[in-house]
Scaffold this motif. Sequence first.
Motif, mmCIF file in Angstrom:
data_model
loop_
_atom_site.group_PDB
_atom_site.id
_atom_site.type_symbol
_atom_site.label_atom_id
_atom_site.label_comp_id
_atom_site.label_asym_id
_atom_site.label_seq_id
_atom_site.Cartn_x
_atom_site.Cartn_y
_atom_site.Cartn_z
ATOM 1 N N VAL A 6 0.839 -1.193 0.000
ATOM 2 C CA VAL A 6 0.000 0.000 0.000
ATOM 3 C C VAL A 6 0.879 1.249 0.000
ATOM 4 C CG1 VAL A 6 -1.758 1.307 1.269
ATOM 5 C CG2 VAL A 6 -1.898 -1.198 1.151
ATOM 6 N N VAL A 7 0.571 2.145 -0.919
ATOM 7 C CA VAL A 7 1.139 3.492 -0.920
ATOM 8 C C VAL A 7 0.038 4.408 -0.401
ATOM 9 C CG1 VAL A 7 1.944 5.391 -2.401
ATOM 10 C CG2 VAL A 7 2.722 3.042 -2.841
ATOM 11 N N VAL A 8 0.353 5.196 0.616
ATOM 12 C CA VAL A 8 -0.645 6.107 1.184
ATOM 13 C C VAL A 8 -0.406 7.511 0.653
ATOM 14 C CG1 VAL A 8 -1.211 4.810 3.270
ATOM 15 C CG2 VAL A 8 0.801 6.288 3.269
ATOM 16 N N ARG A 22 4.780 18.748 -6.283
ATOM 17 C CA ARG A 22 5.371 18.392 -7.584
ATOM 18 C C ARG A 22 6.580 17.501 -7.373
ATOM 19 N NH1 ARG A 22 7.080 23.287 -11.267
ATOM 20 N NH2 ARG A 22 8.936 23.179 -9.963
ATOM 21 N N ARG A 23 6.531 16.324 -7.990
ATOM 22 C CA ARG A 23 7.616 15.340 -7.816
ATOM 23 C C ARG A 23 8.874 15.788 -8.533
ATOM 24 N NH1 ARG A 23 6.221 9.937 -5.757
ATOM 25 N NH2 ARG A 23 8.393 9.547 -6.210
ATOM 26 N N SER A 24 10.014 15.505 -7.867
ATOM 27 C CA SER A 24 11.310 15.810 -8.472
ATOM 28 C C SER A 24 11.985 14.538 -8.983
ATOM 29 C CB SER A 24 12.205 16.509 -7.453
ATOM 30 O OG SER A 24 12.259 15.768 -6.255
ATOM 31 N N GLU A 28 10.551 9.639 -14.774
ATOM 32 C CA GLU A 28 9.260 9.447 -15.457
ATOM 33 C C GLU A 28 8.090 10.102 -14.715
ATOM 34 O OE1 GLU A 28 11.254 7.076 -14.322
ATOM 35 O OE2 GLU A 28 10.123 5.492 -13.294
ATOM 36 N N LEU A 29 8.294 10.453 -13.440
ATOM 37 C CA LEU A 29 7.220 11.110 -12.680
ATOM 38 C C LEU A 29 7.542 12.577 -12.384
ATOM 39 C CD1 LEU A 29 6.372 8.334 -10.014
ATOM 40 C CD2 LEU A 29 5.337 8.682 -12.266
ATOM 41 N N ALA A 30 8.799 12.976 -12.582
ATOM 42 C CA ALA A 30 9.227 14.335 -12.229
ATOM 43 C C ALA A 30 8.415 15.360 -12.999
ATOM 44 C CB ALA A 30 10.716 14.501 -12.508
ATOM 45 N N TRP A 33 2.278 16.326 -10.557
ATOM 46 C CA TRP A 33 1.831 16.685 -9.209
ATOM 47 C C TRP A 33 1.119 15.513 -8.561
ATOM 48 C CZ3 TRP A 33 2.535 21.736 -7.127
ATOM 49 C CH2 TRP A 33 3.183 22.616 -8.005
ATOM 50 N N GLU A 34 1.269 15.392 -7.233
ATOM 51 C CA GLU A 34 0.680 14.261 -6.517
ATOM 52 C C GLU A 34 0.183 14.695 -5.160
ATOM 53 O OE1 GLU A 34 3.652 11.280 -5.646
ATOM 54 O OE2 GLU A 34 4.585 12.545 -4.121
ATOM 55 N N LEU A 35 -0.583 13.790 -4.563
ATOM 56 C CA LEU A 35 -0.906 13.874 -3.154
ATOM 57 C C LEU A 35 0.312 13.297 -2.428
ATOM 58 C CD1 LEU A 35 -4.533 12.474 -3.417
ATOM 59 C CD2 LEU A 35 -3.855 14.882 -3.190
ATOM 60 N N PRO A 36 0.947 14.070 -1.545
ATOM 61 C CA PRO A 36 2.181 13.579 -0.938
ATOM 62 C C PRO A 36 1.933 12.333 -0.097
ATOM 63 C CG PRO A 36 1.419 15.570 0.155
ATOM 64 C CD PRO A 36 0.552 15.390 -1.050
ATOM 65 N N GLY A 37 2.930 11.487 -0.025
ATOM 66 C CA GLY A 37 2.808 10.244 0.745
ATOM 67 C C GLY A 37 3.893 9.293 0.346
ATOM 68 N N GLY A 38 3.640 8.010 0.548
ATOM 69 C CA GLY A 38 4.650 7.027 0.188
ATOM 70 C C GLY A 38 4.267 5.651 0.682
ATOM 71 N N PRO A 73 -4.898 1.221 -8.475
ATOM 72 C CA PRO A 73 -3.691 0.456 -8.784
ATOM 73 C C PRO A 73 -2.566 1.346 -9.289
ATOM 74 C CG PRO A 73 -5.344 0.116 -10.493
ATOM 75 C CD PRO A 73 -5.984 0.967 -9.438
ATOM 76 N N LEU A 74 -1.372 1.102 -8.787
ATOM 77 C CA LEU A 74 -0.163 1.719 -9.319
ATOM 78 C C LEU A 74 0.581 0.608 -10.032
ATOM 79 C CD1 LEU A 74 0.839 3.722 -6.112
ATOM 80 C CD2 LEU A 74 -0.514 4.521 -8.062
ATOM 81 N N ARG A 75 1.841 0.822 -10.317
ATOM 82 C CA ARG A 75 2.623 -0.257 -10.895
ATOM 83 C C ARG A 75 2.652 -1.419 -9.889
ATOM 84 N NH1 ARG A 75 8.560 1.170 -12.786
ATOM 85 N NH2 ARG A 75 7.743 3.140 -12.040
ATOM 86 N N ASP A 118 -1.616 10.571 -13.268
ATOM 87 C CA ASP A 118 -2.866 9.935 -13.718
ATOM 88 C C ASP A 118 -3.544 9.165 -12.580
ATOM 89 O OD1 ASP A 118 -2.250 10.867 -16.216
ATOM 90 O OD2 ASP A 118 -1.442 8.957 -16.929
ATOM 91 N N GLN A 119 -2.729 8.418 -11.834
ATOM 92 C CA GLN A 119 -3.292 7.527 -10.809
ATOM 93 C C GLN A 119 -3.845 8.299 -9.615
ATOM 94 O OE1 GLN A 119 -0.221 7.526 -12.073
ATOM 95 N NE2 GLN A 119 1.351 7.183 -10.526
ATOM 96 N N ASP A 120 -3.476 9.571 -9.464
ATOM 97 C CA ASP A 120 -3.994 10.378 -8.360
ATOM 98 C C ASP A 120 -5.306 11.090 -8.721
ATOM 99 O OD1 ASP A 120 -1.394 9.693 -7.408
ATOM 100 O OD2 ASP A 120 -1.347 11.483 -6.157
ATOM 101 N N VAL A 121 -5.595 11.177 -10.009
ATOM 102 C CA VAL A 121 -6.762 11.956 -10.460
ATOM 103 C C VAL A 121 -8.079 11.482 -9.822
ATOM 104 C CG1 VAL A 121 -8.195 12.483 -12.483
ATOM 105 C CG2 VAL A 121 -5.725 12.860 -12.561
#
Length: 136
Positions: A6-8, A22-24, A28-30, A33-38, A73-75, A118-121
Amino acid sequence: MTERIVVVGAALLDAGRLLAARRSAPPELAGRWELPGGKVEEGEAPEAALMRELREELGVEAETVERVPGEWPLRPPYVLQVWTARLCPGSAAPEPLQDHDALRWLTPTEIWDVDWLDQDVPAVRKTLPKLTTGAH
Ligand code: DCM
């Protein structure tokens, strides 16, 4: 192998605005923008993982409010779960300490101004009503 990690992600809300980060990295993701987490670590509760990630990535003390229903789902083997969250009284303001190079507090009308992962939308879409009602 049925391992599922699980990624939260946090929909951090403050004064009717949503925090976007904004991811750095990785390349491929830099820039997206995302909801921060991990990632939730082994033996860790998802909500505890989210508070840890927000402390590490943004330097804030935050608390989760409620789960945003759904799972995305993510990768493989990763799946994304999202909680709304708020800053604890006395918390520092968020800063992009690691993984991000910019932050924005978005009002409801600005929410689609950034290029979300895309996966955060879907999670962002579900969070939007909580912003417009002013609920945290
Ligand atoms: N991830 C995502 N959406 C988020 C947070 C993370 O798609 N809101 C993805 C990006 C990475 C993986 O989860 O592939 C792990 O995130 P991190 O590198 O931040 O631990």
